[in-house]
Write an enzyme that holds these catalytic residues in place. Structure first.
Site, PDB file in Angstrom:
ATOM      1  N   LYS A  53       0.777  -1.155  -0.346  1.00 15.58           N
ATOM      2  CA  LYS A  53       0.032  -0.082  -0.161  1.00 15.58           C
ATOM      3  C   LYS A  53       0.592   1.305   0.121  1.00 15.58           C
ATOM      4  CE  LYS A  53      -4.007  -2.441   2.178  1.00 15.58           C
ATOM      5  NZ  LYS A  53      -4.742  -2.603   3.807  1.00 15.58           N
ATOM      6  N   GLN A  97      -5.103  -1.371   9.579  1.00 18.96           N
ATOM      7  CA  GLN A  97      -5.370  -2.555   8.646  1.00 18.96           C
ATOM      8  C   GLN A  97      -5.557  -3.799   9.405  1.00 18.96           C
ATOM      9  OE1 GLN A  97      -4.026  -3.133   6.087  1.00 18.96           O
ATOM     10  NE2 GLN A  97      -4.144  -5.579   5.632  1.00 18.96           N
ATOM     11  N   ASP A 120     -11.181   2.336   3.838  1.00 20.60           N
ATOM     12  CA  ASP A 120     -11.962   1.776   3.494  1.00 20.60           C
ATOM     13  C   ASP A 120     -12.856   1.129   3.905  1.00 20.60           C
ATOM     14  OD1 ASP A 120     -10.075  -0.449   3.670  1.00 20.60           O
ATOM     15  OD2 ASP A 120      -9.539  -0.215   6.074  1.00 20.60           O
TER      16      ASP A 120
HETATM   17  N1  GUN Z   1      -6.946  -7.162   6.135  1.00 19.61           N
HETATM   18  C1  GUN Z   1      -7.603  -7.779   4.804  1.00 19.61           C
HETATM   19  N2  GUN Z   1      -8.088  -6.753   4.146  1.00 19.61           N
HETATM   20  C2  GUN Z   1      -8.116  -5.880   4.376  1.00 19.61           C
HETATM   21  C3  GUN Z   1      -8.780  -4.371   4.240  1.00 19.61           C
HETATM   22  O1  GUN Z   1      -9.389  -4.839   2.505  1.00 19.61           O
HETATM   23  N3  GUN Z   1      -8.800  -3.674   4.697  1.00 19.61           N
HETATM   24  C4  GUN Z   1      -7.797  -3.377   6.185  1.00 19.61           C
HETATM   25  N4  GUN Z   1      -8.564  -2.014   6.331  1.00 19.61           N
HETATM   26  N5  GUN Z   1      -7.487  -4.530   6.374  1.00 19.61           N
HETATM   27  C5  GUN Z   1      -7.356  -5.408   5.464  1.00 19.61           C
END
Ligand code: GUN
Length: 292
Positions: A53, A97, A120
């Site tokens: 990311k 996350q 998100d």
């Molecule tokens: N963990 C796995 N997929 C995601 C996601 O799309 N967003 C976040 N914040 N954590 C994750």
């Protein structure tokens, strides 16, 4: 044989358009969209995601901040960090996350994020807006999945869509998006009776159950579009391998089009996160977002 849906190429194209939009905002509006990512603990998969990311955020020209906290960080400290990022005008998007360590209440943390910075799309305000048809920040993997389906099928109007999985991250929001596209939507899950018969109705299958290779080719209506959201690590022939929720070998013989794993939905998620960050930044500045 099914047409392969190349999510990697589609995501690259989208990132190119986002980079152009970011350059326009810098030159024309004098600001740079910024994304802060918070990782608590040492989960190896999460570390890889967070590193990707940050890398892609910088590649499209945006500001990136990474906060890596030890697994034993108290909940109050994570909440305090979220409050600090909420108050920082240079930060337009905040992503915490998941999964978080067990001693931290994920709902509490996600609810602490300002809905305007919730890239998100997990905050109840954004979930509520999505389900009532209001403009909102929408979860990234669902948006990426629907983009791929639209790219291959064109309009989704009137199609029978079966979503397998009812998670807050994928199943429920992707069903909302498909409903907004005028699909007839069924949400199936682990307790669904005769799942193969339900899946056989579908013109569009979205598999998001997290069970390796569960969906078999003989469950599919011939010609169906299959979007496989699963990313499962399995052992085969003594080697580690990534597989989806669909048994690719049998499904590609029956489907009209199918996403591979890896290289299908996976690359779309981060591209959509970058898209959401530009969207949140433009909304914060009160300007129209550039075409992407
Ligand atoms: N963990 C796995 N997929 C995601 C996601 O799309 N967003 C976040 N914040 N954590 C994750």
């Amino acid at each position: 044989m099914a047409k392969l849906i190349d999510g990697k190429a589609f995501a690259e194209g989208l990132r190119g358009r986002i980079a152009k939009a970011v350059a326009e905002l810098k030159a024309g509006q004098g600001f740079t969209p910024g994304l802060a990512v918070v990782l608590v603990g040492e989960d190896p998969a999460s570390k890889v995601y967070v590193a990707n990311k940050a890398k892609q955020t910088v590649e499209v020209g945006m500001n990136s901040w990474e906060y890596k906290l030890p697994a034993e960080t108290p909940e109050a400290e994570v909440l305090a960090l979220v409050e600090k990022l909420n108050a920082d005008p240079a930060v337009h998007g905040i992503l915490v996350q998941l999964p978080l360590p067990k001693h931290i209440d994920s709902t509490k943390v996600l609810t602490a994020i300002s809905p305007a910075k919730d890239v998100d799309g997990f905050h109840v305000v954004n979930v509520g807006k999505l389900s009532t048809g209001q403009d909102s920040l929408v979860p990234c993997t669902p948006v990426g999945s629907v983009m791929l389906a639209r790219d291959v099928l064109g309009k989704l109007d009137g199609l029978e869509a079966v979503v397998i999985g009812r998670s807050n991250i994928v199943g429920k929001p992707v069903a909302q998006l498909l409903l907004a596209e005028n699909c007839t939507v069924t949400i199936a899950h682990s307790r669904t009776k005769d799942l193969p018969a339900v899946v056989r109705r579908a013109d569009l299958v979205i598999a998001a159950v997290g069970r390796p290779e569960m969906v078999k080719g003989d469950w599919l209506k011939p010609g169906a579009c299959v979007i496989d959201v699963g990313i499962n690590r399995i052992e085969r022939d003594g080697k580690g391998k990534l597989v989806g929720d669909c048994d690719f070998a049998s499904c590609e013989k029956v489907a009209g089009s199918i996403t591979p794993v890896p290289g299908g939905v996976g690359p779309m998620t981060i591209a959509c996160l970058l898209y959401n960050t530009v969207k949140a930044a433009c909304a914060a500045k009160g300007i129209r977002q550039p075409e992407m």
